[in-house]
Motif scaffolding. Structure first.
Motif, short mmCIF file in Angstrom:
data_model
loop_
_atom_site.label_atom_id
_atom_site.label_comp_id
_atom_site.label_asym_id
_atom_site.label_seq_id
_atom_site.Cartn_x
_atom_site.Cartn_y
_atom_site.Cartn_z
N UNK A 22 0.70 -1.24 -0.02
CA UNK A 22 -0.04 0.04 -0.14
C UNK A 22 0.73 1.28 -0.03
N UNK A 23 1.97 1.19 0.77
CA UNK A 23 2.76 2.34 0.85
C UNK A 23 3.48 2.60 -0.52
N UNK A 30 -0.58 7.95 -5.68
CA UNK A 30 -1.59 8.56 -4.59
C UNK A 30 -2.51 7.87 -3.75
N UNK A 31 -2.85 8.14 -2.50
CA UNK A 31 -3.68 7.55 -1.58
C UNK A 31 -5.02 7.20 -2.33
N UNK A 32 -5.84 8.38 -3.07
CA UNK A 32 -7.15 8.17 -3.68
C UNK A 32 -7.05 7.26 -4.72
N UNK A 33 -6.06 7.15 -5.60
CA UNK A 33 -6.14 6.11 -6.72
C UNK A 33 -5.69 4.86 -6.15
N UNK A 36 -9.06 3.38 -4.76
CA UNK A 36 -9.85 3.14 -5.98
C UNK A 36 -9.42 1.75 -6.44
N UNK A 37 -8.26 1.40 -6.70
CA UNK A 37 -7.51 0.29 -6.97
C UNK A 37 -7.83 -0.73 -6.33
N UNK A 41 -10.22 -3.95 -7.61
CA UNK A 41 -9.91 -5.14 -7.58
C UNK A 41 -10.70 -6.18 -6.91
N UNK A 42 -11.07 -5.66 -5.78
CA UNK A 42 -12.10 -6.61 -5.01
C UNK A 42 -13.24 -6.90 -5.74
#
Length: 132
Positions: A22-23, A30-33, A36-37, A41-42
């Protein structure tokens, strides 16, 4: 005793690897994308799991109606089930493994490992097969 050691190791190692993923991805996208990713994927994984699960069940029923043992189909069902569980967990590593378990072209690799594991357990006598 050995199994519990592996379980404890997995309980600490998997979240640590996922957090690092995640980091890394958040630093790149970027955190928002990244969020969303992970959600995307889930959702895609859940839909794939439902589709492939229904397909495996239908193929198993067909085999049983024809009087054949649905052995390969049962292993495929196991792969789809565990792949779906991994896809529900948030993270990129678990998603990659989950997708490969659910995706029909990569599932035979896992099926081969499962067959070898079952064969080893049956030879050791730690896995019993009951037949009606």
């Amino acid at each position: 005793m050995i199994r519990s050691k592996w379980l404890w190791a997995a309980l600490f190692i998997v979240p640590a690897v996922e957090l690092l993923g995640f980091i890394y991805v958040a630093g790149y996208l970027g955190a928002p994308k990244t969020l969303l990713l992970v959600i995307g994927t889930s959702i895609i994984g859940f839909l794939m799991m439902r589709f492939e699960g229904k397909k495996v069940l239908q193929d198993s029923r067909t085999h049983m109606q024809e009087g054949r043992v649905p052995g390969r189909m049962m292993l495929d069902g196991l792969c789809v089930f565990f792949g779906g569980l991994l896809l529900i967990l948030p993270g990129f590593v678990t998603d990659i493994i989950g997708f490969t378990l659910v995706f029909p072209l990569t599932r035979p690799v896992y099926r081969g490992f499962l067959l070898k594991w079952i064969e080893k357990k049956m030879k050791n006598g730690t896995f019993t097969f009951y037949r009606r």
